[in-house]
Design an enzyme around this catalytic site. Structure first.
Site, PDB file in Angstrom:
ATOM      1  N   CYS A   2       0.626  -1.173  -0.016  1.00  0.00           N
ATOM      2  CA  CYS A   2      -0.051   0.101  -0.017  1.00  0.00           C
ATOM      3  C   CYS A   2       0.892   1.147   0.024  1.00  0.00           C
ATOM      4  O   CYS A   2       1.971   1.236   0.508  1.00  0.00           O
ATOM      5  CB  CYS A   2      -0.837   0.050   1.270  1.00  0.00           C
ATOM      6  SG  CYS A   2      -1.815  -1.398   1.354  1.00  0.00           S
ATOM      7  N   TRP A  75      -2.834  -2.491  -1.508  1.00  0.00           N
ATOM      8  CA  TRP A  75      -2.779  -3.983  -2.114  1.00  0.00           C
ATOM      9  C   TRP A  75      -3.244  -5.048  -0.848  1.00  0.00           C
ATOM     10  O   TRP A  75      -2.694  -4.782   0.211  1.00  0.00           O
ATOM     11  CB  TRP A  75      -0.981  -4.005  -2.032  1.00  0.00           C
ATOM     12  CG  TRP A  75      -0.516  -5.379  -2.337  1.00  0.00           C
ATOM     13  CD1 TRP A  75       0.136  -5.526  -3.580  1.00  0.00           C
ATOM     14  CD2 TRP A  75       0.072  -6.494  -1.601  1.00  0.00           C
ATOM     15  NE1 TRP A  75       0.410  -6.948  -4.059  1.00  0.00           N
ATOM     16  CE2 TRP A  75       0.706  -7.335  -2.629  1.00  0.00           C
ATOM     17  CE3 TRP A  75      -0.149  -6.704  -0.354  1.00  0.00           C
ATOM     18  CZ2 TRP A  75       1.149  -8.460  -2.201  1.00  0.00           C
ATOM     19  CZ3 TRP A  75       0.547  -8.116   0.104  1.00  0.00           C
ATOM     20  CH2 TRP A  75       1.000  -9.092  -1.047  1.00  0.00           C
ATOM     21  N   GLY A 101      -0.163  -1.764   6.194  1.00  0.00           N
ATOM     22  CA  GLY A 101       0.200  -2.515   7.269  1.00  0.00           C
ATOM     23  C   GLY A 101      -0.968  -3.635   7.559  1.00  0.00           C
ATOM     24  O   GLY A 101      -1.970  -3.619   6.895  1.00  0.00           O
ATOM     25  N   LYS A 488      13.685 -13.764 -11.430  1.00  0.00           N
ATOM     26  CA  LYS A 488      13.382 -12.393 -12.419  1.00  0.00           C
ATOM     27  C   LYS A 488      12.463 -13.199 -13.434  1.00  0.00           C
ATOM     28  O   LYS A 488      11.249 -12.434 -13.977  1.00  0.00           O
ATOM     29  CB  LYS A 488      14.593 -12.143 -13.289  1.00  0.00           C
ATOM     30  CG  LYS A 488      15.670 -11.273 -12.500  1.00  0.00           C
ATOM     31  CD  LYS A 488      15.228  -9.845 -12.168  1.00  0.00           C
ATOM     32  CE  LYS A 488      14.462  -9.859 -10.970  1.00  0.00           C
ATOM     33  NZ  LYS A 488      15.048  -9.905  -9.579  1.00  0.00           N
TER      34      LYS A 488
HETATM   35  C1  AGP Z   1      12.989  -9.197  -6.298  1.00  0.00           C
HETATM   36  O1  AGP Z   1      12.790  -8.928  -8.045  1.00  0.00           O
HETATM   37  C2  AGP Z   1      11.802  -8.762  -5.471  1.00  0.00           C
HETATM   38  N1  AGP Z   1      11.683  -7.333  -5.825  1.00  0.00           N
HETATM   39  C3  AGP Z   1      11.883  -9.122  -4.179  1.00  0.00           C
HETATM   40  O2  AGP Z   1      12.260 -10.573  -4.125  1.00  0.00           O
HETATM   41  C4  AGP Z   1      12.679  -8.297  -3.446  1.00  0.00           C
HETATM   42  O3  AGP Z   1      14.186  -8.513  -3.381  1.00  0.00           O
HETATM   43  C5  AGP Z   1      12.387  -8.741  -1.668  1.00  0.00           C
HETATM   44  O4  AGP Z   1      11.192  -8.479  -1.580  1.00  0.00           O
HETATM   45  C6  AGP Z   1      13.223  -8.005  -0.736  1.00  0.00           C
HETATM   46  O5  AGP Z   1      13.338  -6.557  -0.732  1.00  0.00           O
HETATM   47  P1  AGP Z   1      14.228  -5.783   0.001  1.00  0.00           P
HETATM   48  O6  AGP Z   1      15.631  -6.100  -0.854  1.00  0.00           O
HETATM   49  O7  AGP Z   1      13.439  -4.265  -0.157  1.00  0.00           O
HETATM   50  O8  AGP Z   1      14.291  -5.988   1.342  1.00  0.00           O
END
Ligand code: AGP
Length: 611
Positions: A2, A75, A101, A488
Site C-alpha cells: 500500500c 494492496w 500494514g 526474474k
Molecule cells: C525481487 O525482484 C523482488 N523485488 C523481491 O524479491 C525483493 O528483493 C524482496 O522483496 C526483498 O526486498 P528488499 O531488498 O527491499 O528487502
C-alpha cells in the site's frame, strides 16, 4: 505494498495527491482512493478498483476541491480488491483513514466496536482504526489525542494518515512497522510512503521513526511526537537523487532503465571506498576496523533477490576472508531457535530497508548476543539503516521496477567490499586484495560491454514466449545467479522457472528435461567449467534446448539445440555480477514479448512491509 500520500497545502490538493499516487504505483496495488476536506467542512471521498487511472477518471467526472486530504493505493491483505475494501475508510461522514500494514488484533477490536454500535462496510482490518479513532474523538474532541489513544490499542504494523472534517487543516500521520516520511514544503506539509511520492512538491524530508506520530497543519506546521507523546525534533534531510529517478526517460519501462543504469550505479557503489590496493574499511563506519577484527562468523539474513545476493557473498566471504557464513531467508530465521557463536556479525541486505521480515529479523537478532549488526541497504533513513550498528549504502538510487536489478548488482558490489574489508583484517594476501580492487575498478566498463549485447539477448527471448517452464543452472557462486535468473523470469513473465546447482540435475530435475523445457546455464571460465559442461551434455542428450551464457575464452560452439552467447572475460570472483545481466535482459524481453506488466507484475509489491 500500500502507498500513502497526504497534504495540507495552500492550493487544491487533489492534483498533488493524484500525482503522489501515480508515483507510488510501482509499489504494487489493486485499488486506489482519495479523501479531501472541502473549505465548507465536507468530507469528499472517491475510490476505484484497478489502476490509479481509474480513480483519475472518477475524479475527472466528479472533481474534489480542498486544501487538505489523504490518498492511498491498496494492496489487498484483508478482503478482496473491491471498491468497498479500498481506502480511505470512513467512520461516519467526517473521519477518514488510510493505512499500510496489518492490524493483527482487528477481530477483537471489530467485535468491540460492533457491540458499541459501529457498522462495518468493508472486510478490511483498517476500518477498525477509523471507528476506534472516531470513538475516542467523540470523547476528546481532539484528533491528535484521539489518534494517540487509539494507536495504543493496535497490535501489528501500520503507517496511517487521518483527517477529520472538524479539523479541516490537519492531517495526522503515524508509523509503527511501516514506512512514512514527512515532506517539508514552503508553508505546506505532506506525508508519503516514500520520498518519491512527494518529489513533485518538495525535496526535503523527515524520516519518521518507529512509533512517531506527526501532525501537519495549516501554514506548513509540522509537529512530531514520539511514543511517549512528547514533541521531538527530527532531522530534515535533502533528497539527493533528483526527480529523474521517478521518470522512465527514453526507456519503455523502469526495469529497462534500471538495467542500463548499472554501470553508473555500480561505479557509485564503489566510489570513495577503494584505496590504491585495498578497500577502505572506514566505508563501513569509524568503528568498523576494530570490529571486523573480532568477527569470527557471519549470519546474513534477507528476502528475495537480496537473499540471493547473500548466497553469492557466502562463496566470497568464505574464500577470501576465511570466515564461516550462514545465509537465511528472514521469514524463516526470525522464527527459529538460532544459535549464535561468539564473534558473529549479523548482516541484513535490503533494497528498501523496510521489508517487514528482514526488519523483524534484525530486531530478533538484537536479543541474541551478536557482535554487531550491519545493514547493506539502498534507502538512507530507512528503518533498517536506522536500527543497525553499521551501514553501507548501495547507492543504486531509487529503484522503481518491482523486479530488482540494479539494487541486486550494487548489493553484490557492496558485498565484495565487505569481503575485502574483512579479508584485510583476516590476513587476505595483499596481492589478491590489490588484484580484486583493480578488477572492481574495471567492472563498470565490463557491465557496459555486457549490456551492449542486448540485441543478441533479445533474439534469444523468442524461444521462451511460448514456453511454460524453464530451468536455470549454475555452479558455485553462479548457483545463486541461476536462482536470481529464475526469480526474474517468473516474476515478470509468469513462466514457471526453477534453478538448480548443475550438479543436482541428475538427482531429479533431469526427469523434466525435454524439447519443451528451455535450460539456461551460466558458464563463466572458472574451476567448475568442465563439470558444468558435462552437465550440459546430460541436458542435450535428453533433447533439452540449451541457452548458455559463457566466457569468451570458453570454447563452446553453437549447434542445433545449443545457443551460446559469449560475455567478456572477467575476474572469476566478479563473474556473478556480470552473468546476472543477460538473465535480467532475457527476462525483460520475454516479459515484453508476453505483454505482461513489466514494472508492476501481478500480485507483487515493491516494498513488502507486511509479514
Ligand atoms: C525481487 O525482484 C523482488 N523485488 C523481491 O524479491 C525483493 O528483493 C524482496 O522483496 C526483498 O526486498 P528488499 O531488498 O527491499 O528487502
Amino acid at each position: 505494498m500500500c502507498g500513502i500520500v497526504g497534504a495540507v497545502a495552500q492550493r487544491n490538493v487533489e492534483g498533488i495527491l493524484l500525482e503522489g499516487l501515480k508515483r507510488l504505483e510501482y509499489r504494487g496495488y489493486d485499488s486506489a482512493g482519495m479523501a479531501v476536506l472541502s473549505g465548507d467542512g465536507r468530507l469528499q471521498r472517491s475510490r476505484a478498483v484497478g489502476k490509479v487511472a481509474a480513480l483519475e477518471a472518477c475524479l475527472a467526472a466528479e472533481p474534489m476541491t480542498g486544501h487538505c486530504g489523504i490518498a492511498h493505493t491498496r494492496w489487498a491483505t484483508h478482503g478482496r480488491p473491491t471498491e468497498d475494501n479500498a481506502h480511505p475508510h470512513l467512520s461516519g461522514e467526517r473521519l477518514a483513514v488510510v493505512h499500510n500494514g496489518i492490524i493483527e488484533n482487528h477481530e477483537v477490536l471489530r467485535e468491540e466496536l460492533v457491540a458499541a454500535g459501529y457498522r462495518f462496510t468493508s472486510q478490511t482490518d483498517t476500518e477498525v482504526v477509523a471507528h476506534l479513532i472516531d470513538r475516542d474523538y467523540r470523547h476528546s474532541q481532539d484528533l491528535l489525542s484521539a489518534v494517540q489513544s487509539s494507536l495504543a490499542r493496535l497490535e501489528g504494523a501500520y503507517a496511517l494518515a487521518v483527517v477529520h472534517a472538524d479539523e479541516p487543516d490537519v492531517v495526522i500521520g503515524a508509523r509503527q512497522g511501516s514506512p512514512l516520511v514527512v515532506g517539508v514544503g514552503i508553508d505546506e506539509a505532506f506525508i508519503g510512503s516514500d520520498p518519491l511520492a512527494l518529489l513533485q512538491v518538495t525535496d526535503r524530508f523527515i524520516y519518521l521513526q518507529e512509533g512517531d506520530l506527526v501532525r501537519l497543519a495549516d501554514g506548513g506546521r509540522i509537529d512530531v511526537y514520539d511514543t511517549s507523546g512528547r514533541t521531538v525534533e527530527r532531522e530534515v534531510d535533502t533528497f539527493e537523487h533528483g526527480d529523474g529517478a521517478a521518470s522512465k526517460g527514453e526507456y519503455r519501462h523502469f526495469m529497462l532503465k534500471e538495467i542500463h543504469e548499472q554501470p553508473a550505479v555500480i561505479a557509485a557503489a564503489l566510489e570513495g571506498r577503494l584505496g590504491d590496493s585495498a578497500v577502505l574499511v572506514e566505508s563501513f563506519g569509524p568503528e568498523a576496523r576494530a570490529l571486523f577484527e573480532r568477527v569470527q562468523q557471519i549470519h546474513i539474513v534477507a528476502c528475495g533477490t537480496s537473499y540471493h545476493a547473500g548466497l553469492v557473498a557466502r562463496y566470497w566471504l568464505e574464500r577470501y576472508a576465511g570466515v564461516p557464513v550462514q545465509v537465511e531467508v528472514a521469514s524463516e530465521y526470525r522464527y527459529r531457535q538460532v544459535v549464535v557463536p561468539e564473534g558473529t556479525l549479523f548482516v541484513t541486505l535490503s533494497q528498501s530497508g523496510e521489508t517487514a521480515d528482514t526488519l523483524a529479523a534484525l530486531r530478533f537478532a538484537r536479543e541474541k548476543g551478536y557482535l554487531a549488526s550491519l545493514a547493506i541497504c539502498n534507502v538512507p533513513g530507512s528503518s533498517l539503516v536506522r536500527e543497525s550498528d553499521l551501514t553501507l549504502m548501495t547507492q543504486a538510487g531509487p529503484e522503481i521496477g518491482v523486479a530488482s536489478t540494479k539494487a541486486f548488482t550494487t548489493q553484490l558490489a557492496a558485498l565484495m567490499l565487505l569481503t575485502l574489508a574483512l579479508g584485510r583484517s583476516h590476513g587476505l594476501d595483499e596481492a589478491i586484495q590489490s588484484e580484486l580492487v583493480n578488477a572492481l575498478r574495471g567492472l563498470p566498463r565490463l557491465v557496459e560491454r555486457v549490456l551492449a549485447l542486448d540485441e543478441g539477448i533479445e533474439a534469444l527471448s523468442t524461444g521462451f514466449a511460448e514456453k511454460h517452464h524453464a530451468l536455470f543452472l549454475g555452479r558455485g557462486a553462479h548457483f545463486p545467479i541461476a536462482l536470481e535468473g529464475a526469480l526474474k523470469l517468473k516474476e515478470i513473465s509468469y513462466i514457471h522457472a526453477e534453478a538448480y546447482p548443475a550438479g543436482e540435475l541428475k538427482h531429479g530435475p533431469l526427469a523434466l528435461v525435454d524439447s519443451e523445457m528451455p535450460v539456461i546455464a551460466v558458464a563463466p571460465n572458472d574451476e567448475l567449467l568442465d563439470k558444468l559442461k558435462s552437465n550440459l551434455q546430460e541436458v542435450r542428450a535428453r533433447g533439452g534446448e540449451l541457452y548458455v551464457f559463457a566466457d569468451e575464452q570458453v570454447s563452446l560452439a553453437e549447434e542445433p539445440g545449443i545457443r551460446v552467447l559469449h560475455l567478456p572475460h572477467v575476474h572469476e570472483a566478479l563473474a556473478p555480477l556480470l552473468y546476472t545481466l543477460p538473465l535480467q535482459l532475457l527476462s525483460y524481453h520475454v516479459a515484453v514479448l508476453k505483454g505482461t506488466d513489466v514494472d508492476q507484475p501481478r500480485n507483487l509489491a515493491k516494498s513488502v512491509t507486511v509479514e
